[in-house]
Design an enzyme around this catalytic site. Structure first.
Site, PDB file in Angstrom:
ATOM      1  N   ASP A 198       0.832  -1.210   0.000  1.00 21.09           N
ATOM      2  CA  ASP A 198       0.000   0.000   0.000  1.00 21.09           C
ATOM      3  C   ASP A 198       0.866   1.258   0.000  1.00 21.09           C
ATOM      4  O   ASP A 198       1.996   1.256   0.506  1.00 21.09           O
ATOM      5  CB  ASP A 198      -0.889  -0.036   1.258  1.00 21.09           C
ATOM      6  N   ASN A 217       1.293   3.424  -2.878  1.00 17.74           N
ATOM      7  CA  ASN A 217       1.850   3.842  -4.179  1.00 17.74           C
ATOM      8  C   ASN A 217       1.361   5.242  -4.573  1.00 17.74           C
ATOM      9  O   ASN A 217       2.132   6.062  -5.066  1.00 17.74           O
ATOM     10  CB  ASN A 217       1.433   2.868  -5.289  1.00 17.74           C
ATOM     11  N   ARG A 267       0.237   7.706  -2.609  1.00 18.87           N
ATOM     12  CA  ARG A 267       0.820   8.757  -1.761  1.00 18.87           C
ATOM     13  C   ARG A 267       2.286   8.999  -2.089  1.00 18.87           C
ATOM     14  O   ARG A 267       2.761  10.131  -2.071  1.00 18.87           O
ATOM     15  CB  ARG A 267       0.648   8.381  -0.274  1.00 18.87           C
ATOM     16  N   TRP A 268       2.989   7.947  -2.440  1.00 20.89           N
ATOM     17  CA  TRP A 268       4.401   8.089  -2.831  1.00 20.89           C
ATOM     18  C   TRP A 268       4.496   9.000  -4.066  1.00 20.89           C
ATOM     19  O   TRP A 268       5.339   9.893  -4.130  1.00 20.89           O
ATOM     20  CB  TRP A 268       4.978   6.700  -3.143  1.00 20.89           C
ATOM     21  N   HIS A 280       2.593   3.203  -9.024  1.00 18.62           N
ATOM     22  CA  HIS A 280       2.406   1.770  -9.312  1.00 18.62           C
ATOM     23  C   HIS A 280       3.584   1.213 -10.116  1.00 18.62           C
ATOM     24  O   HIS A 280       4.000   0.073  -9.915  1.00 18.62           O
ATOM     25  CB  HIS A 280       1.100   1.546 -10.083  1.00 18.62           C
ATOM     26  N   THR A 297     -10.611  -7.289  -5.729  1.00 15.51           N
ATOM     27  CA  THR A 297     -11.919  -7.261  -6.405  1.00 15.51           C
ATOM     28  C   THR A 297     -12.520  -5.853  -6.313  1.00 15.51           C
ATOM     29  O   THR A 297     -13.353  -5.483  -7.126  1.00 15.51           O
ATOM     30  CB  THR A 297     -12.888  -8.294  -5.773  1.00 15.51           C
ATOM     31  N   TRP A 320     -11.399  -2.463  -9.089  1.00  9.09           N
ATOM     32  CA  TRP A 320     -12.030  -2.097 -10.370  1.00  9.09           C
ATOM     33  C   TRP A 320     -12.707  -0.743 -10.267  1.00  9.09           C
ATOM     34  O   TRP A 320     -12.965  -0.091 -11.278  1.00  9.09           O
ATOM     35  CB  TRP A 320     -13.067  -3.141 -10.789  1.00  9.09           C
ATOM     36  N   ARG A 362     -11.526   1.945  -9.218  1.00 10.87           N
ATOM     37  CA  ARG A 362     -10.581   3.066  -9.413  1.00 10.87           C
ATOM     38  C   ARG A 362     -10.766   3.667 -10.813  1.00 10.87           C
ATOM     39  O   ARG A 362     -11.353   3.030 -11.693  1.00 10.87           O
ATOM     40  CB  ARG A 362      -9.145   2.554  -9.246  1.00 10.87           C
ATOM     41  N   LEU A 400      11.569 -19.875  -5.092  1.00 15.26           N
ATOM     42  CA  LEU A 400      10.485 -19.209  -4.349  1.00 15.26           C
ATOM     43  C   LEU A 400       9.114 -19.528  -4.944  1.00 15.26           C
ATOM     44  O   LEU A 400       8.932 -19.491  -6.155  1.00 15.26           O
ATOM     45  CB  LEU A 400      10.710 -17.687  -4.426  1.00 15.26           C
ATOM     46  N   ARG A 434       1.881  -4.982   5.996  1.00 12.26           N
ATOM     47  CA  ARG A 434       1.154  -3.958   5.253  1.00 12.26           C
ATOM     48  C   ARG A 434       1.924  -2.653   5.366  1.00 12.26           C
ATOM     49  O   ARG A 434       2.237  -2.192   6.470  1.00 12.26           O
ATOM     50  CB  ARG A 434      -0.269  -3.763   5.772  1.00 12.26           C
TER      51      ARG A 434
HETATM   52  C1  FPP Z   1      -1.982   0.229  -3.226  1.00 17.55           C
HETATM   53  O1  FPP Z   1      -1.505   1.557  -3.303  1.00 17.55           O
HETATM   54  C2  FPP Z   1      -1.465  -0.577  -4.317  1.00 17.55           C
HETATM   55  C3  FPP Z   1      -2.236  -1.197  -5.260  1.00 17.55           C
HETATM   56  C4  FPP Z   1      -3.694  -1.130  -5.274  1.00 17.55           C
HETATM   57  C5  FPP Z   1      -1.647  -1.986  -6.352  1.00 17.55           C
HETATM   58  C6  FPP Z   1      -0.365  -2.706  -6.083  1.00 17.55           C
HETATM   59  C7  FPP Z   1       0.239  -3.068  -7.388  1.00 17.55           C
HETATM   60  C8  FPP Z   1       1.544  -3.003  -7.719  1.00 17.55           C
HETATM   61  C9  FPP Z   1       2.613  -2.641  -6.763  1.00 17.55           C
HETATM   62  C10 FPP Z   1       2.002  -3.287  -9.104  1.00 17.55           C
HETATM   63  C11 FPP Z   1       1.731  -4.660  -9.630  1.00 17.55           C
HETATM   64  C12 FPP Z   1       2.662  -5.723  -9.174  1.00 17.55           C
HETATM   65  C13 FPP Z   1       3.422  -6.513  -9.990  1.00 17.55           C
HETATM   66  C14 FPP Z   1       4.121  -7.688  -9.428  1.00 17.55           C
HETATM   67  C15 FPP Z   1       3.605  -6.237 -11.415  1.00 17.55           C
HETATM   68  P1  FPP Z   1      -2.545   2.742  -3.412  1.00 17.55           P
HETATM   69  O2  FPP Z   1      -2.683   3.105  -4.838  1.00 17.55           O
HETATM   70  O3  FPP Z   1      -3.837   2.378  -2.756  1.00 17.55           O
HETATM   71  O4  FPP Z   1      -1.803   3.862  -2.616  1.00 17.55           O
HETATM   72  P2  FPP Z   1      -2.470   5.033  -1.773  1.00 17.55           P
HETATM   73  O5  FPP Z   1      -3.197   4.391  -0.630  1.00 17.55           O
HETATM   74  O6  FPP Z   1      -1.290   5.829  -1.340  1.00 17.55           O
HETATM   75  O7  FPP Z   1      -3.377   5.791  -2.698  1.00 17.55           O
END
Ligand code: FPP
Length: 238
Positions: free
Chosen positions: A17, A19, A21-22, A34, A63, A66, A68, A128, A185
């Site tokens: 989790d 991505n 905010r980063w 992402h 699930t 979708w 988003r 793995l 997490r």
């Molecule tokens: C949550 O961050 C992250 C996701 C919903 C998707 C995770 C997917 C990946 C890291 C890429 C796919 C993986 C591979 C192996 C190719 P968020 O967007 O909810 O972050 P936020 O809470 O900061 O908005």
């Protein structure tokens, strides 16, 4: 603690989790988070294996995801598409066994094809065991398992009286993969969000404020150190 002294969890599950905010912190579009997050996921697979973890399960798309914006859904699907295609080429070198958890039926046909191909060519590898949850929801997994089991009760494979936890578990997407020992997490949220409800029953839960794109081997080691401090009793006494 030195790496060699650590007791290594057999099965680690990760909710990646933070991505969005980063990316926001860097004034970038959410999709940039992402993209970085998927690179980190690939690196963590290597790190996990080098640390001695046998099973790694990541939550790549739920699930609920979708809902988003379409552009974000498309980016995530493209990243997964790329991951599956690249992994087909890399599979001999990295020796991983890749398995996708979740309901594949809603995914694009070409993605399903790549997943099926990757699962097939990696099934006899010995490195793995990497599970990627895509269009995965824990409640949905349980409902699908009940339906499959019901079919097998109707066709006489099992009598309802014989059904026990072990049999039921074999109908889950994880099949006979061992229970999760440690769930991580990132990004400071304290929830499990419909991720592996059956498999996490006795897992140690580790929450960190680090955003997923900043996660690395050192952070993984910190999670393992936390795991080492826990006293796992599985409902019994010691
Ligand atoms: C949550 O961050 C992250 C996701 C919903 C998707 C995770 C997917 C990946 C890291 C890429 C796919 C993986 C591979 C192996 C190719 P968020 O967007 O909810 O972050 P936020 O809470 O900061 O908005």
């Amino acid at each position: 603690m030195a790496e060699t002294e650590l007791k290594i969890p057999k099965h680690v599950a990760i909710i990646m989790d933070g991505n969005g905010r980063w990316a926001k912190k860097r004034l970038l579009p959410r999709t940039a988070g992402h993209i970085q997050g998927s690179k980190v996921a690939e690196q963590i697979c290597e790190d996990a294996y080098n640390l001695g973890i046998e099973y790694l399960t990541i939550y790549a798309f739920s699930t609920e995801n979708w809902a988003r914006p379409q552009k974000e859904v498309d980016t995530l699907m493209d990243l997964l598409r790329k991951y599956m295609k690249d992994s087909i080429e890399r599979s001999t070198k990295n020796n991983m066994v890749v398995k996708v958890l979740g309901d594949k039926s809603r995914l694009a046909p070409d993605l399903i094809e790549s997943i099926d191909k990757l699962e097939k060519i990696t099934e006899n590898n010995t490195g793995l065991k990497f599970n990627v949850a895509i269009n995965y929801g824990g409640r949905d997994e349980i409902v699908r398992a009940v339906k499959k089991l019901y079919g097998d009760i109707e066709n006489g494979t099992y009598c309802i009286e014989d059904v026990n936890e072990e049999i039921f578990e074999s109908y889950l997407d994880t099949g006979n993969v061992p229970a999760v020992d440690l769930m991580i997490r990132t990004s400071g949220e304290l929830r499990t969000s419909n991720f592996l409800p059956w498999q996490l029953t006795y897992a140690e839960l580790y929450f960190t404020d680090v955003l997923w794109p900043d996660f690395n081997k050192k952070e993984l080691q910190k999670a393992i150190e936390y795991y080492n401090k826990r006293d796992r009793r599985f409902g019994g006494v010691k």
